[in-house]
Design an enzyme around this catalytic site. Structure first.
Site, short mmCIF file in Angstrom:
data_model
loop_
_atom_site.label_atom_id
_atom_site.label_comp_id
_atom_site.label_asym_id
_atom_site.label_seq_id
_atom_site.Cartn_x
_atom_site.Cartn_y
_atom_site.Cartn_z
N GLN A 105 -100.78 30.80 64.07
CA GLN A 105 -100.87 31.93 65.01
C GLN A 105 -101.40 33.15 64.27
OE1 GLN A 105 -96.94 32.06 67.46
NE2 GLN A 105 -96.56 30.75 65.74
N ASP A 108 -104.98 36.16 59.67
CA ASP A 108 -105.26 36.74 58.36
C ASP A 108 -106.16 35.90 57.47
OD1 ASP A 108 -103.50 34.71 57.46
OD2 ASP A 108 -101.78 36.06 57.42
N HIS A 123 -104.74 32.00 67.56
CA HIS A 123 -104.98 33.35 68.08
C HIS A 123 -106.27 33.97 67.54
CE1 HIS A 123 -100.38 33.81 69.07
NE2 HIS A 123 -101.04 33.13 69.98
N THR A 192 -92.21 31.35 62.15
CA THR A 192 -92.52 31.87 63.49
C THR A 192 -91.22 32.03 64.28
OG1 THR A 192 -93.69 31.55 65.58
CG2 THR A 192 -93.09 29.55 64.37
N SER A 193 -91.13 33.13 65.04
CA SER A 193 -89.94 33.34 65.85
C SER A 193 -90.04 32.54 67.15
CB SER A 193 -89.76 34.83 66.16
OG SER A 193 -90.83 35.30 66.94
N PRO A 218 -85.90 31.78 57.05
CA PRO A 218 -84.62 32.28 56.54
C PRO A 218 -83.64 32.63 57.65
CG PRO A 218 -86.42 33.82 56.00
CD PRO A 218 -87.03 32.65 56.70
N ALA A 236 -90.60 30.95 53.04
CA ALA A 236 -91.67 29.94 53.10
C ALA A 236 -92.08 29.46 51.71
CB ALA A 236 -92.88 30.52 53.84
P1 OAD Z 1 -92.76 37.07 64.37
O1 OAD Z 1 -92.86 38.38 63.68
O2 OAD Z 1 -92.30 37.04 65.77
O3 OAD Z 1 -91.77 36.12 63.57
C1 OAD Z 1 -91.83 35.97 62.18
C2 OAD Z 1 -90.78 34.95 61.75
O4 OAD Z 1 -90.92 34.75 60.36
C3 OAD Z 1 -89.32 35.36 62.00
O5 OAD Z 1 -88.63 34.30 62.63
C4 OAD Z 1 -88.77 35.60 60.60
O6 OAD Z 1 -87.40 35.24 60.48
C5 OAD Z 1 -89.65 34.70 59.76
N1 OAD Z 1 -89.81 35.10 58.36
C6 OAD Z 1 -89.76 36.35 57.81
N2 OAD Z 1 -89.99 36.32 56.51
C7 OAD Z 1 -90.19 35.02 56.19
C8 OAD Z 1 -90.48 34.32 54.98
N3 OAD Z 1 -90.62 34.95 53.82
N4 OAD Z 1 -90.63 32.98 55.04
C9 OAD Z 1 -90.51 32.33 56.23
N5 OAD Z 1 -90.24 32.92 57.38
C10 OAD Z 1 -90.08 34.24 57.37
O7 OAD Z 1 -94.19 36.38 64.19
P2 OAD Z 1 -94.85 35.16 64.99
O8 OAD Z 1 -93.82 34.20 65.45
O9 OAD Z 1 -95.94 34.65 64.17
O10 OAD Z 1 -99.58 37.29 68.70
O11 OAD Z 1 -95.45 35.91 66.23
C11 OAD Z 1 -96.21 35.18 67.13
C12 OAD Z 1 -97.27 36.03 67.77
O12 OAD Z 1 -96.68 37.21 68.32
C13 OAD Z 1 -98.32 36.56 66.82
O13 OAD Z 1 -99.32 35.63 66.59
C14 OAD Z 1 -98.84 37.76 67.57
C15 OAD Z 1 -97.50 38.33 67.91
O14 OAD Z 1 -97.43 39.26 68.87
C16 OAD Z 1 -100.49 38.06 69.28
O15 OAD Z 1 -100.77 39.16 68.86
C17 OAD Z 1 -101.14 37.44 70.49
#
Ligand code: OAD
Length: 254
Positions: A105, A108, A123, A192-193, A218, A236
């Site tokens: 998603q 970068d 995306h 991903t959340s 985490p 990760a």
């Molecule tokens: P989120 O910011 O919603 O979620 C990030 C996830 O990564 C959370 O569950 C954290 O707990 C986890 N996290 C944080 N640090 C971490 C680490 N060091 N190792 C592993 N996990 C870690 O991001 P996405 O789920 O990617 O879309 O968000 C999905 C989409 O929403 C994005 O692509 C973007 C956003 O709005 C659009 O802009 C269309």
């Protein structure tokens, strides 16, 4: 039943190594250790920029220059970021024949920078800019160098070729991701959340086809207590490195 953390990593490595048919679904969390903030949570982008004002297609059409204040910060952070052990580890898994593809998603480009060959950018990305008026396309770097917001030769402000809220994931991308999700024996969901559709449906698709769902995060997510089989509760880079070590022990040296 509570599982010992080492046992979970071992089981996950077995699912990946023995079946050699895994797909990864990644989100912003995989790039946090590369210095790119995630979207949700205290340090997230959406704390600073209200997504309704900065990340919807409606907002872009109304005031593209304003949306570019967020986009230019994003592009700037990306340009200084390098892949971390999690991105590199997934590229290794692909070379070992364990992982067939990465559905990300993220916009970068760090999976490609790490050497992953089959990457589905769910995306889109920020490499290319498009004009919504005349449909001309430009490489980002070239146009951004001329100034922010970058403009088309027709005068309109350009949009990066990424999916904003309110836009559809391109049909071809959706099909490709679904085919990967349907045909894998294990799905590695990293950072991903799982709150944004249709990306968050991918684990469901894999699960229905009988894949083992391995989650690296985490924190707990919407998936953790519903469809995740094995939750590795680590960052990760730590989790992927540990998985790789275990997989290397299982697989015969090539
Ligand atoms: P989120 O910011 O919603 O979620 C990030 C996830 O990564 C959370 O569950 C954290 O707990 C986890 N996290 C944080 N640090 C971490 C680490 N060091 N190792 C592993 N996990 C870690 O991001 P996405 O789920 O990617 O879309 O968000 C999905 C989409 O929403 C994005 O692509 C973007 C956003 O709005 C659009 O802009 C269309």
């Amino acid at each position: 039943m509570a599982h010992h953390p080492d046992r979970i990593v071992r089981e996950a490595a077995e699912a990946l190594g023995a079946r050699r048919n895994a797909v990864a679904l990644t989100g912003a969390g995989i790039s946090v250790e590369s210095g790119i903030p995630a979207f949700r949570g205290a340090q997230g982008m959406w704390e600073k920029y209200d997504p309704m004002e900065y990340a919807t297609i409606g907002a872009f059409l109304k005031d593209p220059a304003r949306v570019w204040t967020m986009l230019s910060e994003m592009v700037d952070v990306f340009s200084r970021a390098a892949p971390n052990p999690a991105h590199l580890g997934l590229a290794d898994m692909e070379k070992m024949g364990v992982l067939r593809s990465v559905i990300t998603q993220n916009v970068d480009g760090l999976h490609q920078a790490a050497g992953s060959r089959k990457v589905i950018e769910f995306h889109g990305n920020t490499e290319e800019l498009v004009c919504l008026a005349c449909f001309r396309r430009y490489p980002s770097r070239e146009r951004i160098r001329e100034g922010i917001p970058p403009k088309c030769e027709c005068g309109k402000i350009l949009k990066p070729n990424l999916v904003l809220f309110g836009e559809k994931v391109p049909w071809v991308t959706q099909e490709e991701a679904e085919a990967e999700a349907e045909n894998c024996a294990a799905l590695l969901v990293i950072g991903t959340s799982a709150q944004v559709t249709p990306a968050c449906d991918i684990p469901l698709i894999s699960r229905r086809k009988g894949a083992v769902i391995i989650e690296i995060n985490p924190e707990e997510t919407f998936l953790t207590r519903t469809i995740t089989d094995l939750h590795i509760r680590e960052s990760a880079s730590v989790a992927v490195s540990r998985l790789l070590e275990e997989i290397r022990e299982i697989l015969p040296p090539s």
